[in-house]
Design a protein around this motif. Structure first.
Motif, PDB file in Angstrom:
ATOM      1  N   ALA A 135       0.832  -1.199   0.000  1.00 16.89           N
ATOM      2  CA  ALA A 135       0.000   0.000   0.000  1.00 16.89           C
ATOM      3  C   ALA A 135       0.867   1.250   0.000  1.00 16.89           C
ATOM      4  O   ALA A 135       0.572   2.243  -0.672  1.00 16.89           O
ATOM      5  CB  ALA A 135      -0.930  -0.003   1.212  1.00 16.89           C
ATOM      6  N   LEU A 136       1.976   1.170   0.743  1.00 15.51           N
ATOM      7  CA  LEU A 136       2.896   2.294   0.832  1.00 15.51           C
ATOM      8  C   LEU A 136       3.516   2.595  -0.530  1.00 15.51           C
ATOM      9  O   LEU A 136       3.615   3.754  -0.949  1.00 15.51           O
ATOM     10  CB  LEU A 136       3.992   1.941   1.841  1.00 15.51           C
ATOM     11  N   LEU A 137       3.909   1.545  -1.218  1.00 21.17           N
ATOM     12  CA  LEU A 137       4.534   1.722  -2.531  1.00 21.17           C
ATOM     13  C   LEU A 137       3.554   2.372  -3.506  1.00 21.17           C
ATOM     14  O   LEU A 137       3.897   3.341  -4.200  1.00 21.17           O
ATOM     15  CB  LEU A 137       5.012   0.364  -3.057  1.00 21.17           C
ATOM     16  N   VAL A 138       2.341   1.860  -3.545  1.00 22.81           N
ATOM     17  CA  VAL A 138       1.334   2.449  -4.434  1.00 22.81           C
ATOM     18  C   VAL A 138       1.087   3.898  -4.052  1.00 22.81           C
ATOM     19  O   VAL A 138       0.996   4.782  -4.911  1.00 22.81           O
ATOM     20  CB  VAL A 138       0.012   1.656  -4.383  1.00 22.81           C
ATOM     21  N   ASP A 139       1.008   4.151  -2.770  1.00 23.66           N
ATOM     22  CA  ASP A 139       0.745   5.513  -2.308  1.00 23.66           C
ATOM     23  C   ASP A 139       1.858   6.467  -2.727  1.00 23.66           C
ATOM     24  O   ASP A 139       1.602   7.566  -3.222  1.00 23.66           O
ATOM     25  CB  ASP A 139       0.590   5.504  -0.784  1.00 23.66           C
ATOM     26  N   LEU A 140       3.104   6.040  -2.567  1.00 26.91           N
ATOM     27  CA  LEU A 140       4.236   6.885  -2.954  1.00 26.91           C
ATOM     28  C   LEU A 140       4.202   7.174  -4.445  1.00 26.91           C
ATOM     29  O   LEU A 140       4.369   8.317  -4.886  1.00 26.91           O
ATOM     30  CB  LEU A 140       5.558   6.214  -2.579  1.00 26.91           C
ATOM     31  N   LEU A 141       3.970   6.132  -5.239  1.00 21.12           N
ATOM     32  CA  LEU A 141       3.979   6.310  -6.691  1.00 21.12           C
ATOM     33  C   LEU A 141       2.828   7.207  -7.146  1.00 21.12           C
ATOM     34  O   LEU A 141       2.989   8.025  -8.054  1.00 21.12           O
ATOM     35  CB  LEU A 141       3.898   4.944  -7.387  1.00 21.12           C
ATOM     36  N   ARG A 142       1.700   7.056  -6.511  1.00 20.69           N
ATOM     37  CA  ARG A 142       0.552   7.878  -6.884  1.00 20.69           C
ATOM     38  C   ARG A 142       0.737   9.320  -6.484  1.00 20.69           C
ATOM     39  O   ARG A 142       0.415  10.238  -7.247  1.00 20.69           O
ATOM     40  CB  ARG A 142      -0.720   7.319  -6.243  1.00 20.69           C
ATOM     41  N   ARG A 143       1.272   9.519  -5.280  1.00 22.00           N
ATOM     42  CA  ARG A 143       1.534  10.889  -4.829  1.00 22.00           C
ATOM     43  C   ARG A 143       2.530  11.565  -5.760  1.00 22.00           C
ATOM     44  O   ARG A 143       2.407  12.748  -6.083  1.00 22.00           O
ATOM     45  CB  ARG A 143       2.089  10.871  -3.408  1.00 22.00           C
ATOM     46  N   PHE A 144       3.511  10.811  -6.190  1.00 25.88           N
ATOM     47  CA  PHE A 144       4.512  11.357  -7.095  1.00 25.88           C
ATOM     48  C   PHE A 144       3.859  11.833  -8.386  1.00 25.88           C
ATOM     49  O   PHE A 144       4.061  12.956  -8.849  1.00 25.88           O
ATOM     50  CB  PHE A 144       5.569  10.299  -7.404  1.00 25.88           C
ATOM     51  N   ARG A 145       3.032  10.989  -8.936  1.00 25.77           N
ATOM     52  CA  ARG A 145       2.395  11.334 -10.210  1.00 25.77           C
ATOM     53  C   ARG A 145       1.459  12.531 -10.064  1.00 25.77           C
ATOM     54  O   ARG A 145       1.429  13.417 -10.921  1.00 25.77           O
ATOM     55  CB  ARG A 145       1.635  10.138 -10.769  1.00 25.77           C
ATOM     56  N   GLU A 146       0.712  12.531  -8.971  1.00 27.59           N
ATOM     57  CA  GLU A 146      -0.197  13.666  -8.761  1.00 27.59           C
ATOM     58  C   GLU A 146       0.584  14.968  -8.615  1.00 27.59           C
ATOM     59  O   GLU A 146       0.205  15.996  -9.160  1.00 27.59           O
ATOM     60  CB  GLU A 146      -1.076  13.435  -7.520  1.00 27.59           C
ATOM     61  N   ALA A 147       1.689  14.901  -7.910  1.00 23.84           N
ATOM     62  CA  ALA A 147       2.504  16.103  -7.713  1.00 23.84           C
ATOM     63  C   ALA A 147       3.095  16.588  -9.027  1.00 23.84           C
ATOM     64  O   ALA A 147       3.287  17.778  -9.238  1.00 23.84           O
ATOM     65  CB  ALA A 147       3.615  15.821  -6.708  1.00 23.84           C
ATOM     66  N   ARG A 148       3.386  15.653  -9.922  1.00 22.42           N
ATOM     67  CA  ARG A 148       3.971  16.031 -11.209  1.00 22.42           C
ATOM     68  C   ARG A 148       2.910  16.209 -12.279  1.00 22.42           C
ATOM     69  O   ARG A 148       3.214  16.158 -13.470  1.00 22.42           O
ATOM     70  CB  ARG A 148       4.987  14.991 -11.691  1.00 22.42           C
ATOM     71  N   GLY A 149       1.690  16.406 -11.884  1.00 25.02           N
ATOM     72  CA  GLY A 149       0.634  16.707 -12.856  1.00 25.02           C
ATOM     73  C   GLY A 149       0.353  15.593 -13.815  1.00 25.02           C
ATOM     74  O   GLY A 149       0.102  15.833 -14.989  1.00 25.02           O
ATOM     75  N   ASN A 150       0.438  14.339 -13.359  1.00 23.75           N
ATOM     76  CA  ASN A 150       0.132  13.184 -14.198  1.00 23.75           C
ATOM     77  C   ASN A 150       1.055  13.025 -15.394  1.00 23.75           C
ATOM     78  O   ASN A 150       0.762  12.272 -16.305  1.00 23.75           O
ATOM     79  CB  ASN A 150      -1.325  13.222 -14.676  1.00 23.75           C
ATOM     80  N   GLY A 151       2.162  13.752 -15.380  1.00 21.65           N
ATOM     81  CA  GLY A 151       3.107  13.596 -16.480  1.00 21.65           C
ATOM     82  C   GLY A 151       2.599  14.119 -17.801  1.00 21.65           C
ATOM     83  O   GLY A 151       3.129  13.832 -18.850  1.00 21.65           O
ATOM     84  N   VAL A 152       1.561  14.925 -17.739  1.00 18.13           N
ATOM     85  CA  VAL A 152       0.991  15.490 -18.958  1.00 18.13           C
ATOM     86  C   VAL A 152       1.362  16.971 -19.015  1.00 18.13           C
ATOM     87  O   VAL A 152       1.330  17.658 -17.993  1.00 18.13           O
ATOM     88  CB  VAL A 152      -0.547  15.331 -18.969  1.00 18.13           C
ATOM     89  N   GLU A 153       1.735  17.414 -20.185  1.00 17.30           N
ATOM     90  CA  GLU A 153       2.195  18.794 -20.324  1.00 17.30           C
ATOM     91  C   GLU A 153       1.070  19.806 -20.163  1.00 17.30           C
ATOM     92  O   GLU A 153       1.213  20.834 -19.526  1.00 17.30           O
ATOM     93  CB  GLU A 153       2.860  19.012 -21.691  1.00 17.30           C
ATOM     94  N   ASN A 154      -0.073  19.513 -20.771  1.00 17.82           N
ATOM     95  CA  ASN A 154      -1.157  20.503 -20.798  1.00 17.82           C
ATOM     96  C   ASN A 154      -2.123  20.321 -19.635  1.00 17.82           C
ATOM     97  O   ASN A 154      -2.556  19.228 -19.398  1.00 17.82           O
ATOM     98  CB  ASN A 154      -1.936  20.375 -22.108  1.00 17.82           C
TER      99      ASN A 154
END
Lengths: 154, 154
Positions: A135-154
């Motif tokens: 659960a921790l791993l998924v949480d870290l990875l998801r938080r990362f993506r959310e913080a980076r705007g889903n990796g989408v430019e626009n």
DNA sequence: TATTGTTATACTCTATAACTATA
DNA sequence: TATAGTTATAGAGTATAACAATA
């Protein structure tokens, strides 16, 4: 000490998150394909079908944005899923440009079976972790993506 | 609620570790390339050079095994690094088949600068995590790889 | 027989640019 | 002007199979 450990032991790579992310993903992806077998859904087709099922009538462009890929690249993925008769392209009333994607009954069935297989594959691979760590791993990875705007430019 | 969250909200994908690993890696990889710029080292060339520096005289085959890639694929990577004059292929006394890889002085210099840039890039990207969380993430990913035998079949 | 480096080859994934038909 | 879907195209990245030289 093995050859691999000798080579990696003093390397800077081992402490780089990006390097470790990639090595981990390669292992998962390879086992994913082995799990769904020859002619089975690829990771990206599986992901697309999953979103079409959870968000029926989603358009190709919206799906591309949700998956973080170019909409030109979606065409081949949707073509493939349509040829397998797992989904349909349907017109959108009020916007003749758009294609609303709808899962077929067969698509839902195939997806359900694939999801069960993928769940087992993840249980097997990540069995080295306890539930809390998973659960921790998924949480870290998801938080990362959310913080980076889903990796989408626009 | 945004379009992306609407699409992803109810999806099974969000709880799959593999999917989250991939999405995270795509973000990191993209920023890595942006960091080292046009004509800079690619992630795989960076990784290869890193190991050649930490394990000078490593052979191409051993390097391929350490990186988890096919040895046929190493040829282009090493060719590239050699053309950039970042490393040399040297003969191995006692084994005329093997090529011992040695970093050049320039290779060490370029690598040092690249590593500093990569460290900054990771600090920036993973600044959403505190130090403990960063260490935890690396630890989880490394433990996973070790448990799966480094993703290498043999 | 097995291993090292290599070539040839092909396949997957993905991105860019341009086009069309709509909006 | 902007957006949706599409096509053409090209570039990474990586895998397989085969080969010569060597072990």
């Amino acid at each position: 000490m093995t050859e691999l450990k000798a080579a990696e032991g003093n390397s800077d790579l081992e402490s780089l998150i990006g390097y470790n992310l990639k090595r981990a993903y390669v292992i998962v992806q390879e086992d994913f394909r082995k799990t769904l077998g020859e002619g089975g859904l690829s990771p990206r087709s599986f992901a697309a079908l999953s979103l079409v099922i959870s968000s029926p009538k989603i358009t190709q462009s919206a799906l591309a944005r949700a998956l973080g890929v170019e909409r030109s690249g979606m065409v081949a993925i949707i073509d493939d899923l349509q040829h397998r008769e797992l989904l349909e392209r349907a017109g959108v009333p009020g916007d003749k440009r758009a294609q609303a994607l709808l899962p077929t009954a067969n698509g839902k069935r195939i997806y359900k079976a694939a999801l069960a297989a993928v769940a087992k594959h993840e249980e097997k691979l990540f069995g080295v972790f306890n539930n809390e760590e998973q659960a921790l791993l998924v949480d870290l990875l998801r938080r990362f993506r959310e913080a980076r705007g889903n990796g989408v430019e626009n």
